[in-house]
Design a protein around this motif. Sequence first.
Motif, PDB file in Angstrom:
ATOM      1  N   SER A  19      67.594  11.664  94.742  1.00 40.00           N
ATOM      2  CA  SER A  19      67.235  10.526  95.591  1.00 40.00           C
ATOM      3  C   SER A  19      66.138   9.665  94.994  1.00 40.00           C
ATOM      4  CB  SER A  19      66.779  11.027  96.962  1.00 40.00           C
ATOM      5  OG  SER A  19      67.828  11.691  97.621  1.00 40.00           O
ATOM      6  N   THR A  20      65.358  10.237  94.090  1.00 39.56           N
ATOM      7  CA  THR A  20      64.210   9.505  93.559  1.00 39.56           C
ATOM      8  C   THR A  20      64.352   9.107  92.098  1.00 39.56           C
ATOM      9  OG1 THR A  20      63.056  11.565  93.014  1.00 39.56           O
ATOM     10  CG2 THR A  20      62.625  10.616  95.184  1.00 39.56           C
ATOM     11  N   HIS A  21      65.465   9.483  91.463  1.00 45.57           N
ATOM     12  CA  HIS A  21      65.650   9.177  90.045  1.00 45.57           C
ATOM     13  C   HIS A  21      66.775   8.170  89.840  1.00 45.57           C
ATOM     14  CE1 HIS A  21      63.371  12.897  89.761  1.00 45.57           C
ATOM     15  NE2 HIS A  21      63.099  12.590  88.496  1.00 45.57           N
ATOM     16  N   ASN A  22      66.724   7.481  88.717  1.00 46.22           N
ATOM     17  CA  ASN A  22      67.766   6.534  88.312  1.00 46.22           C
ATOM     18  C   ASN A  22      67.996   6.673  86.817  1.00 46.22           C
ATOM     19  OD1 ASN A  22      68.388   4.918  90.735  1.00 46.22           O
ATOM     20  ND2 ASN A  22      66.215   4.437  90.650  1.00 46.22           N
ATOM     21  N   GLY A  23      69.072   6.064  86.326  1.00 49.96           N
ATOM     22  CA  GLY A  23      69.343   6.014  84.895  1.00 49.96           C
ATOM     23  C   GLY A  23      69.445   7.383  84.243  1.00 49.96           C
ATOM     24  N   SER A  24      68.845   7.507  83.065  1.00 51.56           N
ATOM     25  CA  SER A  24      68.972   8.757  82.308  1.00 51.56           C
ATOM     26  C   SER A  24      68.294   9.918  83.025  1.00 51.56           C
ATOM     27  CB  SER A  24      68.397   8.590  80.899  1.00 51.56           C
ATOM     28  OG  SER A  24      67.022   8.296  80.958  1.00 51.56           O
ATOM     29  N   ALA A  25      67.250   9.652  83.807  1.00 53.41           N
ATOM     30  CA  ALA A  25      66.612  10.726  84.577  1.00 53.41           C
ATOM     31  C   ALA A  25      67.582  11.265  85.635  1.00 53.41           C
ATOM     32  CB  ALA A  25      65.336  10.226  85.236  1.00 53.41           C
ATOM     33  N   LEU A  26      68.352  10.387  86.254  1.00 53.95           N
ATOM     34  CA  LEU A  26      69.349  10.816  87.228  1.00 53.95           C
ATOM     35  C   LEU A  26      70.463  11.597  86.536  1.00 53.95           C
ATOM     36  CD1 LEU A  26      70.493  10.916  90.067  1.00 53.95           C
ATOM     37  CD2 LEU A  26      71.473   8.647  89.687  1.00 53.95           C
ATOM     38  N   ALA A  27      70.868  11.145  85.367  1.00 52.41           N
ATOM     39  CA  ALA A  27      71.895  11.870  84.605  1.00 52.41           C
ATOM     40  C   ALA A  27      71.440  13.298  84.318  1.00 52.41           C
ATOM     41  CB  ALA A  27      72.213  11.134  83.306  1.00 52.41           C
ATOM     42  N   THR A  28      70.170  13.448  83.984  1.00 53.80           N
ATOM     43  CA  THR A  28      69.625  14.778  83.722  1.00 53.80           C
ATOM     44  C   THR A  28      69.658  15.642  84.973  1.00 53.80           C
ATOM     45  OG1 THR A  28      68.213  13.918  81.974  1.00 53.80           O
ATOM     46  CG2 THR A  28      67.579  16.031  82.922  1.00 53.80           C
ATOM     47  N   VAL A  29      69.322  15.069  86.118  1.00 48.08           N
ATOM     48  CA  VAL A  29      69.367  15.810  87.379  1.00 48.08           C
ATOM     49  C   VAL A  29      70.800  16.261  87.666  1.00 48.08           C
ATOM     50  CG1 VAL A  29      69.062  15.654  89.889  1.00 48.08           C
ATOM     51  CG2 VAL A  29      67.350  14.662  88.363  1.00 48.08           C
ATOM     52  N   ILE A  30      71.766  15.370  87.482  1.00 48.67           N
ATOM     53  CA  ILE A  30      73.173  15.710  87.728  1.00 48.67           C
ATOM     54  C   ILE A  30      73.620  16.827  86.791  1.00 48.67           C
ATOM     55  CG2 ILE A  30      75.552  14.861  87.621  1.00 48.67           C
ATOM     56  CD1 ILE A  30      74.347  12.069  88.400  1.00 48.67           C
ATOM     57  N   LEU A  31      73.282  16.707  85.524  1.00 51.03           N
ATOM     58  CA  LEU A  31      73.655  17.744  84.559  1.00 51.03           C
ATOM     59  C   LEU A  31      72.984  19.074  84.888  1.00 51.03           C
ATOM     60  CD1 LEU A  31      73.552  15.694  81.249  1.00 51.03           C
ATOM     61  CD2 LEU A  31      75.574  16.611  82.389  1.00 51.03           C
ATOM     62  N   ASP A  32      71.719  19.029  85.244  1.00 47.11           N
ATOM     63  CA  ASP A  32      71.015  20.264  85.615  1.00 47.11           C
ATOM     64  C   ASP A  32      71.638  20.918  86.838  1.00 47.11           C
ATOM     65  OD1 ASP A  32      69.256  19.854  83.512  1.00 47.11           O
ATOM     66  OD2 ASP A  32      67.591  19.191  84.791  1.00 47.11           O
ATOM     67  N   ALA A  33      71.974  20.110  87.840  1.00 51.98           N
ATOM     68  CA  ALA A  33      72.562  20.653  89.065  1.00 51.98           C
ATOM     69  C   ALA A  33      73.936  21.266  88.807  1.00 51.98           C
ATOM     70  CB  ALA A  33      72.666  19.562  90.129  1.00 51.98           C
ATOM     71  N   THR A  34      74.779  20.541  88.095  1.00 50.13           N
ATOM     72  CA  THR A  34      76.150  21.029  87.886  1.00 50.13           C
ATOM     73  C   THR A  34      76.243  22.162  86.877  1.00 50.13           C
ATOM     74  OG1 THR A  34      76.578  19.271  86.275  1.00 50.13           O
ATOM     75  CG2 THR A  34      77.220  18.850  88.577  1.00 50.13           C
ATOM     76  N   SER A  35      75.188  22.378  86.105  1.00 56.32           N
ATOM     77  CA  SER A  35      75.213  23.492  85.158  1.00 56.32           C
ATOM     78  C   SER A  35      74.324  24.652  85.595  1.00 56.32           C
ATOM     79  CB  SER A  35      74.797  23.013  83.766  1.00 56.32           C
ATOM     80  OG  SER A  35      73.461  22.561  83.773  1.00 56.32           O
ATOM     81  N   HIS A  36      73.696  24.535  86.749  1.00 56.16           N
ATOM     82  CA  HIS A  36      72.812  25.602  87.221  1.00 56.16           C
ATOM     83  C   HIS A  36      73.644  26.852  87.513  1.00 56.16           C
ATOM     84  CE1 HIS A  36      69.877  27.844  89.509  1.00 56.16           C
ATOM     85  NE2 HIS A  36      68.959  26.988  89.068  1.00 56.16           N
ATOM     86  N   PRO A  37      73.254  27.993  86.961  1.00 58.07           N
ATOM     87  CA  PRO A  37      74.065  29.213  87.104  1.00 58.07           C
ATOM     88  C   PRO A  37      74.136  29.769  88.528  1.00 58.07           C
ATOM     89  CG  PRO A  37      71.988  29.722  86.022  1.00 58.07           C
ATOM     90  CD  PRO A  37      72.069  28.218  86.137  1.00 58.07           C
ATOM     91  N   SER A  38      73.219  29.373  89.390  1.00 56.07           N
ATOM     92  CA  SER A  38      73.219  29.902  90.759  1.00 56.07           C
ATOM     93  C   SER A  38      73.726  28.908  91.792  1.00 56.07           C
ATOM     94  CB  SER A  38      71.797  30.330  91.149  1.00 56.07           C
ATOM     95  OG  SER A  38      71.328  31.345  90.308  1.00 56.07           O
ATOM     96  N   LEU A  39      74.210  27.764  91.349  1.00 57.25           N
ATOM     97  CA  LEU A  39      74.657  26.730  92.274  1.00 57.25           C
ATOM     98  C   LEU A  39      76.149  26.502  92.110  1.00 57.25           C
ATOM     99  CD1 LEU A  39      73.600  24.777  94.392  1.00 57.25           C
ATOM    100  CD2 LEU A  39      73.200  23.126  92.589  1.00 57.25           C
ATOM    101  N   PHE A  40      76.876  26.614  93.226  1.00 60.75           N
ATOM    102  CA  PHE A  40      78.331  26.518  93.172  1.00 60.75           C
ATOM    103  C   PHE A  40      78.910  25.414  94.055  1.00 60.75           C
ATOM    104  CE2 PHE A  40      77.000  30.919  92.524  1.00 60.75           C
ATOM    105  CZ  PHE A  40      77.438  31.100  91.232  1.00 60.75           C
ATOM    106  N   ALA A  41      78.062  24.718  94.795  1.00 60.73           N
ATOM    107  CA  ALA A  41      78.520  23.639  95.670  1.00 60.73           C
ATOM    108  C   ALA A  41      77.683  22.396  95.373  1.00 60.73           C
ATOM    109  CB  ALA A  41      78.365  24.038  97.129  1.00 60.73           C
ATOM    110  N   PHE A  42      78.353  21.267  95.235  1.00 59.75           N
ATOM    111  CA  PHE A  42      77.660  20.054  94.807  1.00 59.75           C
ATOM    112  C   PHE A  42      77.862  18.861  95.742  1.00 59.75           C
ATOM    113  CE2 PHE A  42      79.293  22.433  91.144  1.00 59.75           C
ATOM    114  CZ  PHE A  42      78.093  22.871  90.618  1.00 59.75           C
ATOM    115  N   SER A  43      78.583  19.029  96.835  1.00 53.96           N
ATOM    116  CA  SER A  43      78.946  17.878  97.660  1.00 53.96           C
ATOM    117  C   SER A  43      77.732  17.129  98.199  1.00 53.96           C
ATOM    118  CB  SER A  43      79.872  18.289  98.802  1.00 53.96           C
ATOM    119  OG  SER A  43      79.246  19.240  99.638  1.00 53.96           O
TER     120      SER A  43
END
Length: 67
Positions: A19-43
């Motif tokens: 909610s607070t990031h944009n651009g490449s910082a947001l891309a990093t958040v998305i990549l971190d979230a979708t690759s986190h080993p303990s997170l299985f839901a992203f909706s």
Amino acid sequence: MDIEQRQAELIDAFVKQASTHNGSALATVILDATSHPSLFAFSEILAVPNVVEFPRKIGKGHAFSRP
């Protein structure tokens, strides 16, 4: 701590970051979230307005854009 509680905490943390990031910082958040080993839901994360608008903001030809 049970798995469901940990998932909820991770989702909340990533939603706040997205909610607070944009651009490449947001891309990093998305990549971190979708690759986190303990997170299985992203909706919830993918529904954040910054994330929804991300493809439109980066434009064509960017590594994250659709062809």
